[in-house]
Design a protein around this motif. Structure first.
Motif, PDB file in Angstrom:
ATOM      1  N   GLU A 244      42.746  33.013  44.952  1.00 15.98           N
ATOM      2  CA  GLU A 244      41.830  33.631  45.913  1.00 15.98           C
ATOM      3  C   GLU A 244      40.395  33.174  45.635  1.00 15.98           C
ATOM      4  OE1 GLU A 244      42.481  37.806  46.794  1.00 15.98           O
ATOM      5  OE2 GLU A 244      44.347  37.721  45.655  1.00 15.98           O
TER       6      GLU A 244
ATOM      7  N   ARG B 237      37.729  33.000  47.372  1.00 23.47           N
ATOM      8  CA  ARG B 237      36.583  33.681  47.990  1.00 23.47           C
ATOM      9  C   ARG B 237      36.241  35.010  47.329  1.00 23.47           C
ATOM     10  NH1 ARG B 237      36.644  34.977  53.345  1.00 23.47           N
ATOM     11  NH2 ARG B 237      34.401  34.828  53.259  1.00 23.47           N
TER      12      ARG B 237
ATOM     13  N   SER C 252      38.322  38.329  53.389  1.00 25.40           N
ATOM     14  CA  SER C 252      38.696  38.094  51.996  1.00 25.40           C
ATOM     15  C   SER C 252      39.652  39.171  51.495  1.00 25.40           C
ATOM     16  CB  SER C 252      37.444  38.030  51.120  1.00 25.40           C
ATOM     17  OG  SER C 252      37.791  37.879  49.763  1.00 25.40           O
TER      18      SER C 252
ATOM     19  N   HIS D 136      34.661  41.709  47.583  1.00 27.05           N
ATOM     20  CA  HIS D 136      34.914  40.668  48.566  1.00 27.05           C
ATOM     21  C   HIS D 136      33.667  40.425  49.402  1.00 27.05           C
ATOM     22  CE1 HIS D 136      39.302  40.773  47.922  1.00 27.05           C
ATOM     23  NE2 HIS D 136      39.077  42.033  47.635  1.00 27.05           N
TER      24      HIS D 136
END
Length: 105
Positions: A12, A14, A40, A35
């Motif tokens: 992940e 982001r 996200s 996030h």
């Protein structure tokens, strides 16, 4: 949890932060993730979501708290996760005031 954190970091790109904390006696765990936007968090649910069912027998989730306004679909996903991991409550808190200096991606 260290394996899950490593998985999230690898898969992940982001997510701004993913942190796992334990109480002094080890009986309570808190997981915080930050996030840059709702997309996200939606991606997190898609990518990490399959990791939740195997840990369900070992976790009793108390609550999920979201700061900011997610989509109705995302709230439904979080409610399903809450039921799976302990029939927890999902709390959504809208932004009232403030600012951040986090980098935008």
């Amino acid at each position: 949890m260290a394996e899950l954190a490593a998985f999230v970091e690898l898969n992940e790109p982001r997510i701004l932060a993913y942190r796992v904390y334990f109480s002094a006696d080890g009986s309570t765990m808190s997981v915080l993730h930050f996030h840059p936007d709702v997309a996200s968090l939606e991606f997190h649910m898609e990518v990490a979501g399959p990791k939740f069912p195997p840990v369900a027998p070992f976790v009793r989730l108390r609550s999920i708290e979201v700061l900011g306004r997610p989509t109705d679909e995302l709230v439904a996903q979080l409610q399903a996760k809450a039921r799976l991991l302990g029939d927890a409550t999902v709390i959504v808190r809208d932004l009232h005031a403030g600012f951040d200096r986090l980098p935008r991606h």
